[in-house]
Design an enzyme around this catalytic site. Structure first.
Site, short mmCIF file in Angstrom:
data_model
loop_
_atom_site.label_atom_id
_atom_site.label_comp_id
_atom_site.label_asym_id
_atom_site.label_seq_id
_atom_site.Cartn_x
_atom_site.Cartn_y
_atom_site.Cartn_z
N SER A 159 -4.52 3.15 4.07
CA SER A 159 -4.68 2.18 2.60
C SER A 159 -5.26 1.03 3.25
CB SER A 159 -3.86 2.72 2.13
OG SER A 159 -3.89 2.02 0.65
N LYS A 163 1.10 -1.26 -0.29
CA LYS A 163 -0.02 0.18 0.18
C LYS A 163 0.89 1.19 0.39
CE LYS A 163 -3.56 -1.00 -0.56
NZ LYS A 163 -3.83 -1.43 -1.24
N THR A 164 2.00 1.25 -0.70
CA THR A 164 2.96 1.99 -0.31
C THR A 164 3.27 2.65 -2.20
OG1 THR A 164 5.40 0.92 -0.46
CG2 THR A 164 4.12 1.87 1.71
N GLY A 165 2.38 2.19 -3.02
CA GLY A 165 2.59 2.80 -4.57
C GLY A 165 3.63 0.89 -5.30
N THR A 166 3.68 0.15 -4.55
CA THR A 166 4.35 -1.08 -5.32
C THR A 166 4.29 -1.61 -6.30
OG1 THR A 166 2.80 -2.44 -3.86
CG2 THR A 166 5.12 -1.32 -2.93
N THR A 167 2.83 -1.11 -6.82
CA THR A 167 2.28 -1.75 -8.12
C THR A 167 2.39 -0.95 -8.65
OG1 THR A 167 0.53 -2.82 -6.91
CG2 THR A 167 0.19 -2.80 -9.11
N GLY A 225 -5.16 3.15 -5.63
CA GLY A 225 -6.53 4.87 -6.55
C GLY A 225 -7.66 4.97 -5.72
N ARG A 226 -8.40 4.36 -5.09
CA ARG A 226 -9.07 4.09 -4.87
C ARG A 226 -9.80 5.43 -3.96
NH1 ARG A 226 -8.71 -0.04 -1.81
NH2 ARG A 226 -8.01 -1.65 -3.18
P1 A3P Z 1 -5.06 4.02 -2.22
O1 A3P Z 1 -5.71 2.95 -3.34
O2 A3P Z 1 -5.45 3.21 -0.88
O3 A3P Z 1 -5.33 5.34 -2.83
P2 A3P Z 1 0.48 -0.75 -4.15
O4 A3P Z 1 0.00 -1.11 -4.75
O5 A3P Z 1 1.59 -1.33 -2.64
O6 A3P Z 1 -1.24 -1.63 -2.76
O7 A3P Z 1 0.16 0.96 -3.41
C1 A3P Z 1 -2.03 1.50 -3.71
C2 A3P Z 1 -1.65 2.92 -3.95
O8 A3P Z 1 -0.43 3.31 -4.56
C3 A3P Z 1 -2.83 3.38 -3.57
O9 A3P Z 1 -3.28 3.56 -2.94
C4 A3P Z 1 -2.27 4.69 -3.83
O10 A3P Z 1 -2.09 5.82 -3.27
C5 A3P Z 1 -1.06 4.33 -3.97
N1 A3P Z 1 -0.50 5.09 -5.64
C6 A3P Z 1 0.61 5.29 -6.28
N2 A3P Z 1 1.19 5.78 -7.62
C7 A3P Z 1 -0.12 5.59 -8.44
C8 A3P Z 1 -0.89 4.94 -9.83
N3 A3P Z 1 0.29 5.80 -10.39
N4 A3P Z 1 -1.24 4.89 -9.66
C9 A3P Z 1 -2.43 4.41 -8.57
N5 A3P Z 1 -1.88 4.11 -7.40
C10 A3P Z 1 -0.88 5.04 -7.09
#
Ligand code: A3P
Length: 326
Positions: A156, A57-61, A278-279
């Site tokens: 998140s 939940k830090t933006g790893t995806t 990005g919910r």
């Molecule tokens: P939220 O959905 O709570 O906003 P992970 O991939 O580690 O699970 O992290 C998910 C989080 O990545 C999302 O949390 C969002 O805030 C963040 N994020 C960073 N860059 C993003 C992008 N380009 N598109 C969507 N989410 C992004």
């Protein structure tokens, strides 16, 4: 020993050396004897050169997706059982062995330059055994982690669990989860631990640094990855010494509808991450915010000292946090 069948022999051996019962996979090519009995159809190039270790939940995806766009970089194949992540070093998959892991990576193709291989498993960051296991197999690997505000990360994650219809997360408010004490039901205490523990960044980083050298570690700011992924990807390319330079400024574009940067497909279209990233959810309630500020305070102070000692940039959210708690 000589006349015992293999299973009984193993039993006797592990009774004598119980500490060896848990396997540890090293690189077969690092030992001449192992290499000699290693099948010719296999090779040790099917291993990652770097890992994106999380936390969740830090933006790893987003980082994973942006990295995979780079022409010199190739990610692991997707796992059908653990969604897209391999999750090898942290849990039971480790016991599936080295072949299982290597099969997630493409082998070298004759005549083509070898790609820089990597995998991203966001649960590695806070896993107890992952740093040691990863280091035994990949001592020269680089590591990338992303640190976002730990309270926001926890929130998140809680929203993510609700989205995935986790019964406990659906039955309790965020505040109930984070403030659950010893008298709370076990399932709630477990959820609290899973929600808050990854945010104890300094503790987890120290564990990785027991095995890896500071120069092998890159720490990214989760907020910056959202607001300026182009600058972050430039930093990543420099750290990994990726060639050729990939100009993300023409490949990533802010999508106002999504509220995030997305991959440019053509002049009119972008491809954003799925709807689970990005919910939109209600803001955290101030009571929960206050609770978490106190909860993470000493860890955040220790984190900023560690980052300064390592010569890594202190993220903006951490600087702000330290100003408010002073
Ligand atoms: P939220 O959905 O709570 O906003 P992970 O991939 O580690 O699970 O992290 C998910 C989080 O990545 C999302 O949390 C969002 O805030 C963040 N994020 C960073 N860059 C993003 C992008 N380009 N598109 C969507 N989410 C992004």
């Amino acid at each position: 020993f000589q006349w015992l069948p293999p299973l009984q022999l193993a039993q006797v051996y592990f009774d004598m050396y119980p500490e060896e019962e848990d396997p540890v996979w090293g690189n077969p090519c690092n030992d001449k004897r192992h290499k000699e009995i290693w099948s010719e159809s296999k090779n040790c190039e099917r291993l990652p050169q770097f890992l994106v270790i999380g936390p969740q939940k830090t933006g790893t995806t987003a980082l994973y997706t942006f990295l995979a766009m780079h022409p010199a970089v190739t990610s692991n194949f997707n796992s059908p059982t653990t969604f897209e992540e391999v999750q090898f070093f942290n849990g039971r998959n480790y016991y599936r062995g080295l072949d299982w892991y290597m099969n997630f990576f493409p082998g070298p193709v004759e005549g083509s330059p070898s790609p820089v291989l990597f995998e991203k498993s966001a649960n590695y960051f806070d896993s107890e055994p992952a740093p040691y296991r990863a280091h035994v197999l990949l001592p020269h690997a680089n590591l990338i982690c992303i640190l976002a505000h730990p309270a926001k990360r926890a929130y998140s994650w809680y929203q993510h669990m609700r989205f995935h219809t986790d019964k406990v997360a659906l039955s309790y408010s965020f505040y109930d989860v984070i403030s659950a004490n010893e008298d709370a039901p076990k399932v709630l205490r477990e959820l609290r631990h899973r929600c808050l523990n990854p945010g104890l960044y300094v503790q987890h980083l120290e564990r990785w640094l027991t095995y890896y050298k500071p120069k092998q570690l890159l720490i990214l700011d989760g907020d910056r990855l959202k607001s300026d992924p182009i600058a972050v990807m430039d930093k990543v390319q420099m750290f990994l010494r990726l060639e050729p330079y990939f100009d993300y400024s023409i490949r990533l574009k802010y999508n106002p509808k999504k509220g995030f940067y997305c991959q440019v497909l053509n002049e009119h279209h972008t491809k954003c991450l799925g709807r689970s990233k990005g919910r939109v959810y209600p803001p955290m309630n101030p009571k929960a915010e206050q609770y978490l500020q106190a909860y993470y305070k000493r860890y955040n102070i220790a984190l900023s000292k560690l980052l300064s000692r390592l010569g890594q940039a202190v993220p903006g959210w951490l600087q702000d946090e330290l100003r408010t708690v002073e």
